[in-house]
Design a protein around this motif. Structure first.
Motif, PDB file in Angstrom:
ATOM      1  N   SER A   1     -17.347 -53.796  65.565  1.00 58.96           N
ATOM      2  CA  SER A   1     -18.610 -54.159  64.911  1.00 58.96           C
ATOM      3  C   SER A   1     -19.784 -54.207  65.876  1.00 58.96           C
ATOM      4  O   SER A   1     -20.902 -53.892  65.497  1.00 58.96           O
ATOM      5  CB  SER A   1     -18.468 -55.511  64.208  1.00 58.96           C
ATOM      6  N   SER A   2     -19.544 -54.609  67.117  1.00 58.52           N
ATOM      7  CA  SER A   2     -20.653 -54.709  68.069  1.00 58.52           C
ATOM      8  C   SER A   2     -20.146 -54.454  69.481  1.00 58.52           C
ATOM      9  O   SER A   2     -19.428 -55.276  70.056  1.00 58.52           O
ATOM     10  CB  SER A   2     -21.293 -56.098  67.997  1.00 58.52           C
TER      11      SER A   2
ATOM     12  N   TRP B   1     -21.957 -54.419  72.207  1.00 57.99           N
ATOM     13  CA  TRP B   1     -22.618 -55.305  73.166  1.00 57.99           C
ATOM     14  C   TRP B   1     -21.906 -56.640  73.281  1.00 57.99           C
ATOM     15  O   TRP B   1     -21.701 -57.153  74.380  1.00 57.99           O
ATOM     16  CB  TRP B   1     -24.080 -55.519  72.766  1.00 57.99           C
TER      17      TRP B   1
END
Length: 76
Positions: free
Chosen positions: A29-30, A32
């Motif tokens: 999902s991410s 970072w």
């Protein structure tokens, strides 16, 4: 003996690797947030490299560093 190794496997798979499994799922999902640990470690390393370089410069400015090549007996 087999139970001993299965206990070690259970310890790592069921408990110690759970945060890494969560990071692996978070990566979908991410990117970072999944790499936040790497970013933090890079920031800490960069800070201490700068600190170390400043300390080296401070010692060099105070003439505390012996840069004579004969300072070590094996260099004669």
């Amino acid at each position: 003996m087999r139970a001993f190794f299965e206990a070690i496997q259970s310890l790592f798979v069921d408990f110690l690797f759970l945060p890494l499994d969560a990071l692996r799922k978070l990566e979908l999902s991410s990117w970072w947030f999944a790499n936040i640990i790497s970013w933090c470690l890079m920031a800490v390393c960069a800070y201490y490299i700068v600190y170390w370089c400043r300390q080296l410069k401070e010692h060099q400015d105070n003439n505390e560093e012996n840069q004579d090549t004969t300072a070590h007996s094996f260099l004669k």
